[in-house]
Design an enzyme around this catalytic site. Sequence first.
Site, short mmCIF file in Angstrom:
data_model
loop_
_atom_site.label_atom_id
_atom_site.label_comp_id
_atom_site.label_asym_id
_atom_site.label_seq_id
_atom_site.Cartn_x
_atom_site.Cartn_y
_atom_site.Cartn_z
N ARG A 176 0.82 -1.19 0.00
CA ARG A 176 0.00 0.00 0.00
C ARG A 176 0.87 1.27 0.00
O ARG A 176 0.49 2.32 -0.48
CB ARG A 176 -0.85 -0.04 1.27
CG ARG A 176 -1.88 0.98 1.32
CD ARG A 176 -1.48 2.12 2.25
NE ARG A 176 -2.68 2.85 2.56
CZ ARG A 176 -3.03 3.98 1.96
NH1 ARG A 176 -2.29 4.50 1.03
NH2 ARG A 176 -4.14 4.58 2.30
N VAL A 207 -12.58 6.96 -2.06
CA VAL A 207 -13.77 6.72 -1.24
C VAL A 207 -15.00 7.52 -1.68
O VAL A 207 -16.11 6.99 -1.68
CB VAL A 207 -13.45 6.93 0.26
CG1 VAL A 207 -13.09 8.37 0.57
CG2 VAL A 207 -14.60 6.48 1.14
N ASP A 221 -3.79 1.22 6.32
CA ASP A 221 -4.29 2.58 6.10
C ASP A 221 -3.53 3.61 6.92
O ASP A 221 -2.98 3.30 7.98
CB ASP A 221 -5.78 2.65 6.46
CG ASP A 221 -6.50 3.69 5.62
OD1 ASP A 221 -5.83 4.44 4.89
OD2 ASP A 221 -7.74 3.76 5.70
N PHE A 255 -18.50 5.60 -2.50
CA PHE A 255 -19.77 5.80 -1.77
C PHE A 255 -20.86 6.32 -2.70
O PHE A 255 -22.01 5.90 -2.63
CB PHE A 255 -19.56 6.77 -0.60
CG PHE A 255 -18.83 6.18 0.59
CD1 PHE A 255 -18.58 4.82 0.69
CD2 PHE A 255 -18.40 6.99 1.64
CE1 PHE A 255 -17.92 4.27 1.79
CE2 PHE A 255 -17.73 6.46 2.74
CZ PHE A 255 -17.50 5.10 2.81
N TYR A 279 2.75 3.95 -3.38
CA TYR A 279 2.41 5.31 -3.86
C TYR A 279 3.09 6.36 -2.98
O TYR A 279 3.79 7.25 -3.47
CB TYR A 279 0.89 5.45 -3.81
CG TYR A 279 0.32 6.83 -4.04
CD1 TYR A 279 0.36 7.44 -5.29
CD2 TYR A 279 -0.31 7.52 -2.99
CE1 TYR A 279 -0.21 8.69 -5.50
CE2 TYR A 279 -0.87 8.77 -3.20
CZ TYR A 279 -0.82 9.35 -4.45
OH TYR A 279 -1.39 10.59 -4.65
N ALA A 280 2.89 6.22 -1.66
CA ALA A 280 3.44 7.21 -0.73
C ALA A 280 4.95 7.28 -0.85
O ALA A 280 5.56 8.36 -0.81
CB ALA A 280 3.04 6.83 0.69
N1 LIG Z 1 -7.36 14.62 -5.31
C1 LIG Z 1 -6.74 14.48 -4.15
O1 LIG Z 1 -7.32 14.58 -3.07
C2 LIG Z 1 -5.27 14.20 -4.12
C3 LIG Z 1 -4.76 13.73 -2.94
C4 LIG Z 1 -3.41 13.47 -2.89
C5 LIG Z 1 -2.62 13.72 -3.98
N2 LIG Z 1 -3.14 14.19 -5.13
C6 LIG Z 1 -2.24 14.41 -6.27
O2 LIG Z 1 -2.70 15.49 -7.06
C7 LIG Z 1 -2.48 15.19 -8.45
C8 LIG Z 1 -3.78 15.27 -9.21
O3 LIG Z 1 -4.72 14.38 -8.62
P1 LIG Z 1 -6.13 14.09 -9.27
O4 LIG Z 1 -7.03 13.76 -8.16
O5 LIG Z 1 -6.47 15.16 -10.21
O6 LIG Z 1 -5.79 12.74 -10.08
P2 LIG Z 1 -6.43 12.23 -11.46
O7 LIG Z 1 -6.12 10.79 -11.56
O8 LIG Z 1 -7.83 12.67 -11.57
O9 LIG Z 1 -5.59 13.04 -12.56
C9 LIG Z 1 -4.33 12.65 -13.00
C10 LIG Z 1 -4.31 12.85 -14.51
O10 LIG Z 1 -2.99 12.58 -14.98
C11 LIG Z 1 -3.13 11.95 -16.24
N3 LIG Z 1 -1.88 11.25 -16.51
C12 LIG Z 1 -1.30 10.30 -15.75
N4 LIG Z 1 -0.15 9.91 -16.32
C13 LIG Z 1 0.00 10.63 -17.45
C14 LIG Z 1 0.98 10.67 -18.46
N5 LIG Z 1 2.06 9.89 -18.42
N6 LIG Z 1 0.80 11.52 -19.51
C15 LIG Z 1 -0.29 12.32 -19.57
N7 LIG Z 1 -1.26 12.32 -18.62
C16 LIG Z 1 -1.11 11.49 -17.58
C17 LIG Z 1 -4.32 11.04 -16.09
O11 LIG Z 1 -4.89 10.71 -17.35
C18 LIG Z 1 -5.26 11.90 -15.24
O12 LIG Z 1 -6.16 12.65 -16.05
C19 LIG Z 1 -1.82 13.80 -8.49
O13 LIG Z 1 -0.44 13.97 -8.56
C20 LIG Z 1 -2.19 13.19 -7.17
O14 LIG Z 1 -1.24 12.25 -6.75
C21 LIG Z 1 -4.47 14.41 -5.23
#
Ligand SMILES: NC(=O)c1ccc[n+]([C@@H]2O[C@H](COP(=O)([O-])OP(=O)(O)OC[C@H]3O[C@@H](n4cnc5c(N)ncnc54)[C@H](O)[C@@H]3O)[C@@H](O)[C@H]2O)c1
Length: 362
Positions: free
Chosen positions: A159, A211, A313, A215, A162-163
């Site tokens: 798990r 999540v 988690d 949900f 990613y982190a």
């Molecule tokens: N949403 C959150 O609460 C949250 C929490 C922690 C971290 N993040 C970070 O914020 C960022 C955005 O999150 P999100 O929720 O919008 O994620 P998301 O999955 O909705 O968006 C990521 C986008 O990146 C695109 N992508 C991935 N690899 C690619 C590549 N090689 N070339 C082109 N496009 C590519 C995917 O198609 C997707 O549209 C991420 O880095 C994520 O790790 C978000």
Amino acid sequence: MLGCGGFVGSHLLDRCLSHGLGGAVPEVVGWDLDDRKIRHLVHHPNFIFRQGNCADPDARGQLLVDLRDADVVLNLAAICNPAQYNTQPYQVIRANFVDTFDTVQMCAEAGTWLLHFSTSEVYGRTLSSYVDDSYADPALYELEEDSTPLVMGPVANQRWSYACAKQLMERFIYGCHTEFGLRFTIVRPLNFFGPRMDFIPGREGEGVPRVLACFLGALLDRKPMLLVDGGMARRTIVGIGDAVDAVVRMLERPDAAANQVFNVGNRANEVTMRGLAEMMRRIYADVSGDVSYLSHPIEDVSSAEFYGAGYEDCDRRMPNLAKARRLLDWEPRMPLEDVLRETIQYYYEKYGTGRAAATRAA
Ligand SMILES: NC(=O)c1ccc[n+]([C@@H]2O[C@H](COP(=O)([O-])OP(=O)(O)OC[C@H]3O[C@@H](n4cnc5c(N)ncnc54)[C@H](O)[C@@H]3O)[C@@H](O)[C@H]2O)c1
């Protein structure tokens, strides 16, 4: 903007192209494999969309031109779906570290400011969770960007793939800063929620999303909402509008944001996953006008059943937001009730089939 077609990217694009930055609409070059969430923007005169894989070696020449021309590169491209962390660790580590490596290096060489989206998962589990679980001492659970240790479980608990990949990328970016002068900003999101998050299973994609979409899918399909390991994990949820506002402030205050790591979350919106399920079914009942949702089933499931082996988690994420307040003058505003209502309303209008939807259609 790499990953401009995802949940966060699509909202950031909306804001930048409709409200501008510092009084002017910026020119944005966006890369993403997927255009479904930004189709309404692809013909905007200030937006150039490159649909493709920005990590593809064949795209490197164009990417280099784009990065050199840019004032700032926002890197959002990632695999950030918990269901993949322990089942597809190879892809997760590749997407979040290997595929981003060249982009960071190119920014360092080109002298371009990199605003990189990391994650609050880099904090891992709280120190409290290893001591006594009582959360008596905020110093053992509050997450502060520049002093809190980043604590992760054993390698077999995949798990953490990613982190760990995100943490190594933060360290690589910081290394490029100290060795080569890379100008950077790192954002650690703490559970951004809002419309267009992930995908609703069976309607917008297949598999297990984060999540909120799990949900929502359960409510729309009248299936039980599944609570992993008792649903006692706590999260602080920030509305996507507030989160985008924090990023906009970074872009508008480059000197304040340069070479900083920022938590972006909302301390006031802390909830357990059980509490979240209960709130969501109550709001869904209200939005749909169908009181039977007040007792919509919530069922327990083990993490091994739900995610497979190797899942563990993060227990709690309480961000210290003093730095964002001091340097960006940013404060999240939207209460959890409103964040959920806005999101549920959006999905109900899109997919709901209950009484309120029928009235609306009539
Ligand atoms: N949403 C959150 O609460 C949250 C929490 C922690 C971290 N993040 C970070 O914020 C960022 C955005 O999150 P999100 O929720 O919008 O994620 P998301 O999955 O909705 O968006 C990521 C986008 O990146 C695109 N992508 C991935 N690899 C690619 C590549 N090689 N070339 C082109 N496009 C590519 C995917 O198609 C997707 O549209 C991420 O880095 C994520 O790790 C978000």
